[in-house]
Design a protein around this motif. Structure first.
Motif, PDB file in Angstrom:
ATOM      1  N   THR A 138     -22.946  18.745  15.985  1.00 28.98           N
ATOM      2  CA  THR A 138     -24.244  18.546  15.335  1.00 28.98           C
ATOM      3  C   THR A 138     -25.223  19.635  15.754  1.00 28.98           C
ATOM      4  O   THR A 138     -25.910  20.229  14.915  1.00 28.98           O
ATOM      5  N   ILE A 139     -25.286  19.920  17.048  1.00 29.74           N
ATOM      6  CA  ILE A 139     -26.196  20.949  17.546  1.00 29.74           C
ATOM      7  C   ILE A 139     -25.789  22.321  17.023  1.00 29.74           C
ATOM      8  O   ILE A 139     -26.645  23.152  16.694  1.00 29.74           O
ATOM      9  N   ALA A 140     -24.478  22.578  16.921  1.00 29.84           N
ATOM     10  CA  ALA A 140     -24.008  23.866  16.404  1.00 29.84           C
ATOM     11  C   ALA A 140     -24.524  24.101  14.989  1.00 29.84           C
ATOM     12  O   ALA A 140     -24.912  25.221  14.626  1.00 29.84           O
ATOM     13  N   GLY A 141     -24.533  23.047  14.175  1.00 34.91           N
ATOM     14  CA  GLY A 141     -25.058  23.179  12.813  1.00 34.91           C
ATOM     15  C   GLY A 141     -26.547  23.490  12.817  1.00 34.91           C
ATOM     16  O   GLY A 141     -27.023  24.303  12.002  1.00 34.91           O
ATOM     17  N   ILE A 142     -27.280  22.869  13.725  1.00 36.42           N
ATOM     18  CA  ILE A 142     -28.711  23.133  13.827  1.00 36.42           C
ATOM     19  C   ILE A 142     -28.947  24.542  14.364  1.00 36.42           C
ATOM     20  O   ILE A 142     -29.879  25.234  13.942  1.00 36.42           O
ATOM     21  N   SER A 148     -30.902  31.500  11.367  1.00 33.13           N
ATOM     22  CA  SER A 148     -31.292  32.106  10.089  1.00 33.13           C
ATOM     23  C   SER A 148     -32.778  32.431  10.027  1.00 33.13           C
ATOM     24  O   SER A 148     -33.233  33.104   9.104  1.00 33.13           O
ATOM     25  N   ASP A 149     -33.545  31.942  11.011  1.00 27.47           N
ATOM     26  CA  ASP A 149     -34.985  32.163  11.045  1.00 27.47           C
ATOM     27  C   ASP A 149     -35.300  33.118  12.194  1.00 27.47           C
ATOM     28  O   ASP A 149     -35.132  32.760  13.358  1.00 27.47           O
ATOM     29  N   PRO A 150     -35.757  34.341  11.910  1.00 26.08           N
ATOM     30  CA  PRO A 150     -36.002  35.318  12.978  1.00 26.08           C
ATOM     31  C   PRO A 150     -36.943  34.814  14.064  1.00 26.08           C
ATOM     32  O   PRO A 150     -36.806  35.187  15.232  1.00 26.08           O
ATOM     33  N   ALA A 151     -37.887  33.963  13.700  1.00 27.38           N
ATOM     34  CA  ALA A 151     -38.848  33.475  14.692  1.00 27.38           C
ATOM     35  C   ALA A 151     -38.247  32.418  15.607  1.00 27.38           C
ATOM     36  O   ALA A 151     -38.801  32.133  16.671  1.00 27.38           O
ATOM     37  N   LEU A 152     -37.116  31.822  15.221  1.00 28.69           N
ATOM     38  CA  LEU A 152     -36.532  30.725  15.986  1.00 28.69           C
ATOM     39  C   LEU A 152     -35.134  31.041  16.515  1.00 28.69           C
ATOM     40  O   LEU A 152     -34.575  30.239  17.265  1.00 28.69           O
ATOM     41  N   LEU A 224     -23.419  28.760  19.642  1.00 26.47           N
ATOM     42  CA  LEU A 224     -24.578  29.442  19.083  1.00 26.47           C
ATOM     43  C   LEU A 224     -24.299  29.852  17.642  1.00 26.47           C
ATOM     44  O   LEU A 224     -23.167  30.160  17.270  1.00 26.47           O
ATOM     45  N   GLY A 225     -25.333  29.856  16.833  1.00 29.16           N
ATOM     46  CA  GLY A 225     -25.191  30.193  15.424  1.00 29.16           C
ATOM     47  C   GLY A 225     -25.472  31.659  15.155  1.00 29.16           C
ATOM     48  O   GLY A 225     -26.013  32.382  15.990  1.00 29.16           O
ATOM     49  N   HIS A 226     -25.104  32.084  13.976  1.00 27.75           N
ATOM     50  CA  HIS A 226     -25.373  33.434  13.506  1.00 27.75           C
ATOM     51  C   HIS A 226     -25.999  33.326  12.130  1.00 27.75           C
ATOM     52  O   HIS A 226     -25.635  32.453  11.342  1.00 27.75           O
ATOM     53  N   ALA A 227     -26.908  34.217  11.843  1.00 26.93           N
ATOM     54  CA  ALA A 227     -27.635  34.145  10.578  1.00 26.93           C
ATOM     55  C   ALA A 227     -26.699  34.158   9.386  1.00 26.93           C
ATOM     56  O   ALA A 227     -26.901  33.463   8.399  1.00 26.93           O
ATOM     57  N   ASN A 229     -23.735  32.900   9.172  1.00 26.49           N
ATOM     58  CA  ASN A 229     -23.134  31.582   9.008  1.00 26.49           C
ATOM     59  C   ASN A 229     -24.085  30.633   8.294  1.00 26.49           C
ATOM     60  O   ASN A 229     -23.689  29.856   7.440  1.00 26.49           O
ATOM     61  N   ALA A 230     -25.370  30.697   8.675  1.00 27.44           N
ATOM     62  CA  ALA A 230     -26.345  29.815   8.048  1.00 27.44           C
ATOM     63  C   ALA A 230     -26.511  30.124   6.586  1.00 27.44           C
ATOM     64  O   ALA A 230     -26.638  29.239   5.755  1.00 27.44           O
ATOM     65  N   ARG A 231     -26.483  31.410   6.226  1.00 35.25           N
ATOM     66  CA  ARG A 231     -26.642  31.777   4.818  1.00 35.25           C
ATOM     67  C   ARG A 231     -25.460  31.299   4.004  1.00 35.25           C
ATOM     68  O   ARG A 231     -25.583  30.833   2.900  1.00 35.25           O
ATOM     69  N   LYS A 232     -24.245  31.398   4.604  1.00 37.49           N
ATOM     70  CA  LYS A 232     -23.055  30.906   3.892  1.00 37.49           C
ATOM     71  C   LYS A 232     -23.130  29.402   3.689  1.00 37.49           C
ATOM     72  O   LYS A 232     -22.787  28.880   2.642  1.00 37.49           O
ATOM     73  N   ALA A 233     -23.616  28.680   4.739  1.00 39.28           N
ATOM     74  CA  ALA A 233     -23.710  27.231   4.640  1.00 39.28           C
ATOM     75  C   ALA A 233     -24.704  26.828   3.559  1.00 39.28           C
ATOM     76  O   ALA A 233     -24.548  25.849   2.857  1.00 39.28           O
ATOM     77  N   ALA A 234     -25.791  27.623   3.446  1.00 39.40           N
ATOM     78  CA  ALA A 234     -26.813  27.324   2.452  1.00 39.40           C
ATOM     79  C   ALA A 234     -26.269  27.559   1.048  1.00 39.40           C
ATOM     80  O   ALA A 234     -26.692  26.928   0.101  1.00 39.40           O
TER      81      ALA A 234
END
Length: 234
Positions: A138-142, A148-152, A224-227, A229-234
Protein backbone atom coordinates in the motif's frame (compact mmCIF):
# COMPACT_ATOMS: atom_id res chain seq x y z
CA UNK A 1 -1.44 38.37 -8.35
CA UNK A 2 0.44 35.49 -6.79
CA UNK A 3 4.03 34.96 -5.69
CA UNK A 4 6.05 32.91 -3.21
CA UNK A 5 8.62 33.64 -0.53
CA UNK A 6 11.90 31.65 -0.61
CA UNK A 7 10.21 29.33 1.94
CA UNK A 8 7.34 28.85 -0.56
CA UNK A 9 4.75 30.71 1.50
CA UNK A 10 1.94 31.88 -0.77
CA UNK A 11 1.53 35.66 -1.10
CA UNK A 12 -1.43 37.27 -2.89
CA UNK A 13 -2.22 40.80 -3.97
CA UNK A 14 -5.51 42.13 -5.31
CA UNK A 15 -7.54 45.36 -5.54
CA UNK A 16 -10.04 43.50 -3.35
CA UNK A 17 -7.56 42.81 -0.55
CA UNK A 18 -8.79 43.86 2.89
CA UNK A 19 -7.44 47.13 4.28
CA UNK A 20 -6.60 46.06 7.81
CA UNK A 21 -7.54 43.88 10.77
CA UNK A 22 -9.99 45.82 12.92
CA UNK A 23 -8.20 47.21 15.95
CA UNK A 24 -5.05 45.18 15.27
CA UNK A 25 -2.42 47.34 13.61
CA UNK A 26 0.41 44.98 14.62
CA UNK A 27 -1.40 41.98 13.13
CA UNK A 28 -2.01 43.91 9.92
CA UNK A 29 1.67 44.81 9.69
CA UNK A 30 2.66 41.15 10.08
CA UNK A 31 0.16 39.93 7.50
CA UNK A 32 0.42 42.60 4.80
CA UNK A 33 3.66 43.94 3.34
CA UNK A 34 3.84 46.25 0.31
CA UNK A 35 0.31 45.28 -0.55
CA UNK A 36 1.05 41.52 -0.45
CA UNK A 37 -0.96 39.36 1.94
CA UNK A 38 1.02 36.55 3.60
CA UNK A 39 -1.46 33.66 3.65
CA UNK A 40 0.48 31.43 6.04
CA UNK A 41 0.07 28.57 3.56
CA UNK A 42 2.94 26.83 1.78
CA UNK A 43 2.40 25.74 -1.80
CA UNK A 44 3.65 25.74 -5.37
CA UNK A 45 2.50 25.89 -8.97
CA UNK A 46 2.20 22.50 -10.64
CA UNK A 47 3.29 21.76 -14.19
CA UNK A 48 -0.31 22.40 -15.24
CA UNK A 49 -0.16 25.91 -13.82
CA UNK A 50 -2.58 25.13 -10.99
CA UNK A 51 -1.82 26.29 -7.45
CA UNK A 52 -1.29 23.47 -4.98
CA UNK A 53 -1.44 24.15 -1.25
CA UNK A 54 0.74 21.80 0.78
CA UNK A 55 0.26 22.78 4.42
CA UNK A 56 0.13 25.63 6.89
CA UNK A 57 3.62 27.08 7.23
CA UNK A 58 3.50 26.66 11.01
CA UNK A 59 3.14 22.88 10.59
CA UNK A 60 6.06 22.40 8.21
CA UNK A 61 9.52 21.25 9.19
CA UNK A 62 12.46 20.05 7.11
CA UNK A 63 14.45 16.89 6.59
CA UNK A 64 18.14 16.93 7.36
CA UNK A 65 18.91 17.77 3.72
CA UNK A 66 16.61 20.81 3.83
CA UNK A 67 13.65 19.26 2.01
CA UNK A 68 10.44 20.80 3.35
CA UNK A 69 8.44 18.27 5.32
CA UNK A 70 4.65 18.55 5.60
CA UNK A 71 3.45 15.54 7.60
CA UNK A 72 -0.29 15.99 7.12
CA UNK A 73 -0.01 15.89 3.35
CA UNK A 74 1.60 12.45 3.48
CA UNK A 75 -0.64 11.23 6.29
CA UNK A 76 -3.77 12.12 4.34
CA UNK A 77 -2.52 10.16 1.34
CA UNK A 78 -1.80 7.14 3.54
CA UNK A 79 -5.22 7.31 5.19
CA UNK A 80 -6.88 7.23 1.79
CA UNK A 81 -6.15 3.48 1.86
CA UNK A 82 -9.03 1.44 3.24
CA UNK A 83 -6.57 -0.57 5.34
CA UNK A 84 -5.07 2.42 7.19
CA UNK A 85 -7.13 4.07 9.93
CA UNK A 86 -4.43 6.47 11.15
CA UNK A 87 -0.93 7.33 9.99
CA UNK A 88 1.68 9.42 11.76
CA UNK A 89 4.78 10.31 9.78
CA UNK A 90 8.10 11.53 11.14
CA UNK A 91 11.02 13.14 9.36
CA UNK A 92 11.74 16.64 10.69
CA UNK A 93 15.48 16.86 11.34
CA UNK A 94 15.95 13.28 10.09
CA UNK A 95 17.42 11.83 6.91
CA UNK A 96 14.26 10.02 5.78
CA UNK A 97 10.51 9.76 6.33
CA UNK A 98 9.10 6.93 8.46
CA UNK A 99 5.53 6.18 9.51
CA UNK A 100 3.56 4.60 12.33
CA UNK A 101 0.47 2.86 10.98
CA UNK A 102 -2.76 2.09 12.83
CA UNK A 103 -4.63 -0.41 10.67
CA UNK A 104 -8.36 -0.27 10.08
CA UNK A 105 -9.20 -3.54 11.80
CA UNK A 106 -12.57 -4.01 10.08
CA UNK A 107 -11.09 -3.67 6.58
CA UNK A 108 -7.90 -5.58 7.38
CA UNK A 109 -9.81 -8.45 9.01
CA UNK A 110 -12.09 -8.80 5.96
CA UNK A 111 -8.98 -8.95 3.78
CA UNK A 112 -7.38 -11.54 6.10
CA UNK A 113 -10.51 -13.70 6.05
CA UNK A 114 -10.50 -13.69 2.25
CA UNK A 115 -6.83 -14.72 2.33
CA UNK A 116 -7.57 -17.51 4.85
CA UNK A 117 -5.22 -15.89 7.35
CA UNK A 118 -5.95 -16.89 10.94
CA UNK A 119 -5.55 -14.41 13.79
CA UNK A 120 -6.74 -14.05 17.37
CA UNK A 121 -7.49 -10.32 17.43
CA UNK A 122 -6.29 -6.84 16.53
CA UNK A 123 -2.81 -7.18 18.04
CA UNK A 124 -2.18 -10.54 16.38
CA UNK A 125 -3.36 -9.36 12.95
CA UNK A 126 -1.31 -6.15 13.21
CA UNK A 127 1.81 -8.25 13.95
CA UNK A 128 1.52 -10.78 11.13
CA UNK A 129 3.98 -10.80 8.23
CA UNK A 130 1.08 -10.91 5.78
CA UNK A 131 -0.28 -7.66 7.19
CA UNK A 132 3.14 -6.04 6.96
CA UNK A 133 3.34 -7.15 3.31
CA UNK A 134 -0.10 -5.64 2.66
CA UNK A 135 0.81 -2.29 4.21
CA UNK A 136 4.21 -2.31 2.48
CA UNK A 137 2.50 -2.72 -0.90
CA UNK A 138 0.00 0.00 0.00
CA UNK A 139 2.77 2.44 0.93
CA UNK A 140 4.69 1.55 -2.25
CA UNK A 141 1.69 2.65 -4.31
CA UNK A 142 1.52 5.93 -2.42
CA UNK A 143 5.27 6.40 -2.88
CA UNK A 144 4.72 6.13 -6.65
CA UNK A 145 2.18 8.93 -6.35
CA UNK A 146 4.57 11.05 -4.29
CA UNK A 147 7.38 10.38 -6.77
CA UNK A 148 5.31 11.87 -9.59
CA UNK A 149 5.17 15.23 -7.78
CA UNK A 150 8.52 17.09 -7.77
CA UNK A 151 7.62 18.91 -4.56
CA UNK A 152 6.88 15.66 -2.70
CA UNK A 153 9.22 13.11 -4.31
CA UNK A 154 11.79 13.51 -1.53
CA UNK A 155 9.19 12.72 1.13
CA UNK A 156 8.46 9.09 0.30
CA UNK A 157 7.94 6.77 3.27
CA UNK A 158 10.92 4.44 3.54
CA UNK A 159 10.19 2.49 6.73
CA UNK A 160 7.09 1.85 8.82
CA UNK A 161 5.75 0.00 11.82
CA UNK A 162 2.23 -1.10 12.69
CA UNK A 163 1.00 -0.37 16.21
CA UNK A 164 -0.77 -3.29 17.86
CA UNK A 165 -3.44 -1.32 19.66
CA UNK A 166 -5.88 1.10 18.05
CA UNK A 167 -4.99 4.70 18.84
CA UNK A 168 -7.72 6.26 20.95
CA UNK A 169 -8.56 9.23 23.13
CA UNK A 170 -8.75 7.15 26.34
CA UNK A 171 -5.02 6.47 26.04
CA UNK A 172 -4.33 10.16 25.48
CA UNK A 173 -3.10 9.59 21.92
CA UNK A 174 -6.05 11.29 20.21
CA UNK A 175 -8.12 14.27 21.21
CA UNK A 176 -11.81 13.74 21.95
CA UNK A 177 -12.54 14.98 18.44
CA UNK A 178 -10.22 12.36 16.92
CA UNK A 179 -7.18 14.49 16.11
CA UNK A 180 -3.68 13.10 16.59
CA UNK A 181 -1.76 14.16 19.68
CA UNK A 182 1.65 14.02 18.04
CA UNK A 183 3.81 14.65 21.07
CA UNK A 184 1.96 12.02 23.11
CA UNK A 185 2.30 9.47 20.29
CA UNK A 186 5.99 10.25 19.88
CA UNK A 187 6.57 9.84 23.63
CA UNK A 188 4.64 6.56 23.74
CA UNK A 189 6.45 5.02 20.76
CA UNK A 190 9.84 6.69 21.06
CA UNK A 191 11.81 3.42 21.03
CA UNK A 192 9.92 2.20 17.96
CA UNK A 193 10.38 5.50 16.12
CA UNK A 194 14.10 5.60 16.91
CA UNK A 195 14.35 1.99 15.74
CA UNK A 196 12.85 2.88 12.35
CA UNK A 197 15.39 5.65 11.80
CA UNK A 198 18.35 3.64 13.08
CA UNK A 199 17.74 0.71 10.70
CA UNK A 200 16.56 -1.89 13.20
CA UNK A 201 14.16 -4.62 12.07
CA UNK A 202 12.36 -4.95 15.41
CA UNK A 203 12.29 -3.42 18.89
CA UNK A 204 10.82 -4.48 22.25
CA UNK A 205 7.08 -3.82 22.53
CA UNK A 206 6.24 -0.63 24.41
CA UNK A 207 3.25 -1.08 26.69
CA UNK A 208 1.53 -3.39 24.21
CA UNK A 209 2.60 -6.77 25.57
CA UNK A 210 0.43 -9.70 24.59
CA UNK A 211 1.65 -13.10 25.68
CA UNK A 212 0.04 -14.75 22.65
CA UNK A 213 2.36 -12.96 20.20
CA UNK A 214 5.99 -11.92 19.99
CA UNK A 215 7.14 -9.36 22.54
CA UNK A 216 9.06 -7.55 19.79
CA UNK A 217 7.47 -5.13 17.35
CA UNK A 218 8.43 -5.44 13.68
CA UNK A 219 9.69 -2.64 11.46
CA UNK A 220 8.92 -2.90 7.76
CA UNK A 221 10.45 -1.53 4.58
CA UNK A 222 8.58 0.21 1.77
CA UNK A 223 9.63 0.30 -1.86
CA UNK A 224 10.42 3.77 -3.17
CA UNK A 225 8.55 4.98 -6.22
CA UNK A 226 9.72 6.49 -9.48
CA UNK A 227 7.92 9.14 -11.45
CA UNK A 228 7.77 6.92 -14.53
CA UNK A 229 5.98 4.21 -12.56
CA UNK A 230 3.37 6.67 -11.34
CA UNK A 231 2.73 7.97 -14.85
CA UNK A 232 2.26 4.42 -16.14
CA UNK A 233 -0.15 3.66 -13.29
CA UNK A 234 -2.12 6.81 -14.10
Amino acid sequence: ELKFTPEREILVRSPGLFKEYHGDAAGTKRAVSDGWFHTGDVGYLGEDGELRIVERAANIGALKDGTQFAPRTIENKLKFSQYIREAIVFGAGRDKVCALIDIDFAAASRWADLQSITYTGHADLASREETYDLISQTIAGINDELASDPALSGLQVQRFAIVRKELNANDGLLTRTGKLRRMAIEDRYRTLIDGMFSGRTEVPAEGESDHTISQNMKIGEAKLGHASNARKAA
